[in-house]
Design an enzyme around this catalytic site. Structure first.
Site, PDB file in Angstrom:
ATOM      1  N   GLU A  48       3.012   7.154   7.546  1.00 41.78           N
ATOM      2  CA  GLU A  48       3.595   5.871   7.111  1.00 41.78           C
ATOM      3  C   GLU A  48       3.956   6.512   5.722  1.00 41.78           C
ATOM      4  O   GLU A  48       3.578   6.891   4.926  1.00 41.78           O
ATOM      5  CB  GLU A  48       2.102   4.994   6.559  1.00 41.78           C
ATOM      6  CG  GLU A  48       2.690   3.627   5.927  1.00 41.78           C
ATOM      7  CD  GLU A  48       1.532   2.839   5.261  1.00 41.78           C
ATOM      8  OE1 GLU A  48       0.334   3.352   5.066  1.00 41.78           O
ATOM      9  OE2 GLU A  48       1.731   1.596   5.441  1.00 41.78           O
ATOM     10  N   SER A  55      -4.840   1.963   2.324  1.00 39.97           N
ATOM     11  CA  SER A  55      -4.450   2.512   3.263  1.00 39.97           C
ATOM     12  C   SER A  55      -5.394   2.795   4.388  1.00 39.97           C
ATOM     13  O   SER A  55      -6.525   2.483   4.160  1.00 39.97           O
ATOM     14  CB  SER A  55      -4.151   3.985   2.591  1.00 39.97           C
ATOM     15  OG  SER A  55      -5.284   4.533   1.954  1.00 39.97           O
ATOM     16  N   PHE A 102      -2.123  -1.835  -4.256  1.00 39.46           N
ATOM     17  CA  PHE A 102      -1.221  -1.982  -5.246  1.00 39.46           C
ATOM     18  C   PHE A 102       0.135  -3.078  -4.939  1.00 39.46           C
ATOM     19  O   PHE A 102       0.818  -3.414  -5.902  1.00 39.46           O
ATOM     20  CB  PHE A 102      -0.585  -0.523  -5.947  1.00 39.46           C
ATOM     21  CG  PHE A 102       0.363   0.146  -4.981  1.00 39.46           C
ATOM     22  CD1 PHE A 102       1.594  -0.502  -5.285  1.00 39.46           C
ATOM     23  CD2 PHE A 102       0.094   1.023  -4.092  1.00 39.46           C
ATOM     24  CE1 PHE A 102       2.731   0.304  -4.585  1.00 39.46           C
ATOM     25  CE2 PHE A 102       0.983   1.580  -3.268  1.00 39.46           C
ATOM     26  CZ  PHE A 102       2.479   1.215  -3.330  1.00 39.46           C
ATOM     27  N   GLU A 127      -6.227  -0.159  -9.460  1.00 40.02           N
ATOM     28  CA  GLU A 127      -5.923   0.222 -10.738  1.00 40.02           C
ATOM     29  C   GLU A 127      -4.538   0.609 -11.358  1.00 40.02           C
ATOM     30  O   GLU A 127      -4.188   0.662 -12.528  1.00 40.02           O
ATOM     31  CB  GLU A 127      -6.947   1.574 -11.092  1.00 40.02           C
ATOM     32  CG  GLU A 127      -6.425   2.855 -10.248  1.00 40.02           C
ATOM     33  CD  GLU A 127      -7.085   2.772  -8.879  1.00 40.02           C
ATOM     34  OE1 GLU A 127      -7.135   1.869  -7.922  1.00 40.02           O
ATOM     35  OE2 GLU A 127      -7.586   3.995  -8.592  1.00 40.02           O
ATOM     36  N   ARG A 128      -3.660   0.453 -10.498  1.00 33.19           N
ATOM     37  CA  ARG A 128      -2.143   0.773 -10.782  1.00 33.19           C
ATOM     38  C   ARG A 128      -1.412  -0.470 -11.293  1.00 33.19           C
ATOM     39  O   ARG A 128      -0.700  -0.442 -12.235  1.00 33.19           O
ATOM     40  CB  ARG A 128      -1.417   1.266  -9.460  1.00 33.19           C
ATOM     41  CG  ARG A 128      -2.050   2.398  -8.832  1.00 33.19           C
ATOM     42  CD  ARG A 128      -0.857   2.969  -8.125  1.00 33.19           C
ATOM     43  NE  ARG A 128      -1.573   3.911  -7.035  1.00 33.19           N
ATOM     44  CZ  ARG A 128      -2.110   5.038  -7.474  1.00 33.19           C
ATOM     45  NH1 ARG A 128      -1.926   5.612  -8.688  1.00 33.19           N
ATOM     46  NH2 ARG A 128      -2.587   5.940  -6.458  1.00 33.19           N
ATOM     47  N   LYS A 145     -11.885  -5.987  -7.018  1.00 33.09           N
ATOM     48  CA  LYS A 145     -11.694  -4.822  -7.512  1.00 33.09           C
ATOM     49  C   LYS A 145     -10.400  -4.360  -7.078  1.00 33.09           C
ATOM     50  O   LYS A 145      -9.839  -4.069  -6.091  1.00 33.09           O
ATOM     51  CB  LYS A 145     -12.746  -3.884  -6.762  1.00 33.09           C
ATOM     52  CG  LYS A 145     -12.930  -2.556  -7.804  1.00 33.09           C
ATOM     53  CD  LYS A 145     -11.880  -1.859  -8.043  1.00 33.09           C
ATOM     54  CE  LYS A 145     -10.865  -1.092  -6.951  1.00 33.09           C
ATOM     55  NZ  LYS A 145      -9.769  -0.461  -7.352  1.00 33.09           N
ATOM     56  N   CYS A 199       3.111  -3.662   3.548  1.00 32.06           N
ATOM     57  CA  CYS A 199       2.501  -3.346   4.816  1.00 32.06           C
ATOM     58  C   CYS A 199       3.337  -3.773   5.959  1.00 32.06           C
ATOM     59  O   CYS A 199       2.889  -3.400   7.209  1.00 32.06           O
ATOM     60  CB  CYS A 199       0.957  -3.655   4.902  1.00 32.06           C
ATOM     61  SG  CYS A 199       1.258  -5.378   4.902  1.00 32.06           S
TER      62      CYS A 199
END
Ligand code: NAD
Length: 495
Positions: A380, A226, A149, A176-177, A173, A281
């Site tokens: 994290e 993640s 996201f 979805e957020r 893909k 990240c």
């Protein structure tokens, strides 16, 4: 309510799965759209469309593919602010930062425009008497791009720009957020002349990811997200015979030596720790202050925090937006209380900041006297929290970084070239900054961490991206010497 559907074979295709996900506006906390979540049947449809489109794109000349990439580059560059506004409204980051994300994506697209050079083969004449060898790289087929996201335009661009330029068919893909940015990209790709079925967007969750991981016609998976999911994707994908590059999470350290320019280091810690609300990240999460650097640095960072304006990403002058969901904001806030209970000193508490009442906001937080056994160091956090750890020596700082399971990025701040050189050589991390807090490599180099920050052996984009999205063929050729051939070639021999 706006609905976000799949983009398959050049068409917007509503889902038949009956499942949708909520897309929030993180600045208001309200649902602004619903995104389709694919069924296994829809994964099969997407793969079938991509598979059907692949051979013609593979066989298109380099000139044709280059033209499409250049057309797309023009469209993408001209409409960068339109895309940035979409990123900001769904992801929450401030508009200027979203423009920065789009500009980094543009760099990847521009690199891919050089495909004719990147795909040049190699040739060794006369490896034996009358024998030549040449090697070429060919596209691998249908490839899946599964993205997180936090960079809804840039991370997809890390993957699709190279994959498409190399002649593959892609199924993205997205998270979805914040799924809208890649829909716009897919539309612009079609406008640029990309044949239908070469860039497809399949929305979904674990069902879609698992479907892609197990589908026999998906040749490769590029994943960013993640660490637990990256590891899962790598294990399942490789067991299914695919090539996989799976980039995971991070815990990035910034070492500040006593000889560093403290004002410069404090500016860097603030922008790299709190920019994009820490949801990068490559964000700095742990500041390792060596010797007497600690007190001055903590004071300089704390002094800057009240000047950071927090608010909706789309509002002017705002420097830090909300977090992605309320649940994530609460999880991040939990680390602040946890650190205080474990004995750390909360110098600035983001929970007490002056924040908008609606939306998923948390203020910038500074925690001092953190130790390597505390949760705020071990996990994290992925939020606007800087933890300061104190050590006495350079060697202790390097040992701390090397003991950490993550190895994405790290930085050192110093005026000492010898120390910087030692740091670069001794630290077990994939991307290193010397007086640069977020050392994301430019598009002509490749991006990737070490250890739990990357599963697989290929970094993302740049030369390693080209390698990932192609496979090698070596051709050995021998032709009869015309001088000794028994066949009449129609011209005099030995002349
Ligand atoms: P995530 O792992 O939750 O999701 C990433 C993708 O995996 C999404 O498309 C999601 O739909 C899918 N997914 C989620 N759960 C799944 C499951 N159980 N099975 C199969 N698929 C699943 O990550 P996120 O929260 O979207 O992104 C933040 C994370 O990404 C952070 O850990 C961050 O460090 C990492 N990240 C890493 C890099 C890098 O370059 N190393 C870059 C950006 C983000």
């Amino acid at each position: 309510m706006r609905s976000i559907h799949h983009y398959l074979d050049g068409q917007i295709v509503p889902s038949t799965s009956g499942r949708t996900g909520d897309v929030y506006d993180p600045a208001t906390g309200l649902v602004q759209a619903r995104v389709d979540l694919a069924s296994i049947g829809e994964v099969e449809l997407a793969v079938a469309k991509a598979k059907q489109a692949f051979p013609a794109w593979r066989d298109a000349s380099l000139a044709q593919r280059t033209q499409v990439m250049f057309n797309f580059r023009e469209i993408f560059s001209a409409r960068r602010e339109e895309l940035a506004a979409i990123v900001s409204s769904e992801q929450g980051k401030v508009f200027s930062d979203a423009v920065g994300e789009v500009m980094r994506a543009l760099e990847n697209i521009e690199f891919a425009c050089g495909l004719a050079t990147h795909l040049r083969g190699e040739f060794s004449p006369q490896v034996s008497g009358g024998v030549d060898v040449h090697s070429i790289r060919e596209p691998i087929g249908v490839v899946a791009n599964i993205t997180p996201f936090n960079f809804p335009a840039m991370v997809p661009a890390w993957m699709f720009s190279t994959a498409i330029a190399c002649g593959n068919a892609v199924i993205c893909k997205p998270s979805e957020r914040d799924p809208s940015a890649v829909m716009k990209i897919a539309e612009w790709m079609s406008e640029a002349g990309l044949p239908n079925g070469i860039y497809n967007v399949l929305h979904g969750d674990k069902v879609a990811v698992d479907g892609l991981l197990h589908h026999p016609d998906v040749a490769a998976i590029s994943f960013v997200g993640s660490t637990p999911i990256a590891k899962y994707v790598y294990e399942i994908g490789t067991a299914a015979g695919k090539r996989v590059q799976a980039l995971g999470g991070a815990k990035n350290h910034m070492v500040v030596l006593p000889d560093a320019d403290i004002e410069m280091a404090a500016d860097a810690a603030v922008s790299a720790g709190y920019g994009a609300a820490g949801e990068r990240c490559m964000a700095i999460s742990a500041v390792v202050a060596v010797g007497e650097a600690g007190d001055q640095l903590v004071e300089a960072v704390a002094h800057r925090i009240p000047g950071i304006k927090v608010g909706p990403g789309t509002a002017p002058d705002v420097e830090m937006g909300p977090l992605i969901t309320g649940e994530h904001r609460d999880r991040v806030a939990g680390y602040i209380g946890g650190a205080a209970a474990a004995g750390a000193t909360v110098v600035v508490d983001g929970r007490e900041a002056d924040l908008p009442l609606e939306g998923f906001f948390l203020g910038p937080t500074l925690i001092d006297q953190v130790t390597p056994t505390m949760d705020c160091y071990l996990d994290e956090i992925f939020g606007p929290v800087l933890s300061v750890l104190r050590v006495d020596t350079f060697d202790e700082a390097v040992a701390m970084i090397n003991a950490n399971p993550f190895g994405n990025g790290t930085a050192i701040f110093t005026r000492d070239g010898g120390a910087a050189r030692r740091f670069q050589n001794e630290v077990e991390v994939g991307m290193i900054g010397i007086n640069v807090p977020i050392p994301v490599p430019v598009a002509s180099h490749s991006f990737g961490g070490w250890k739990s920050s990357l599963f697989g052996d290929t970094h993302m984009y740049g030369p390693e991206g080209i390698r990932f999205f192609t496979r090698a063929k070596a051709i050995t050729t021998r032709w009869p010497d015309p001088a000794t051939s028994a066949i009449d070639l129609g011209f005099p021999r030995n002349t």
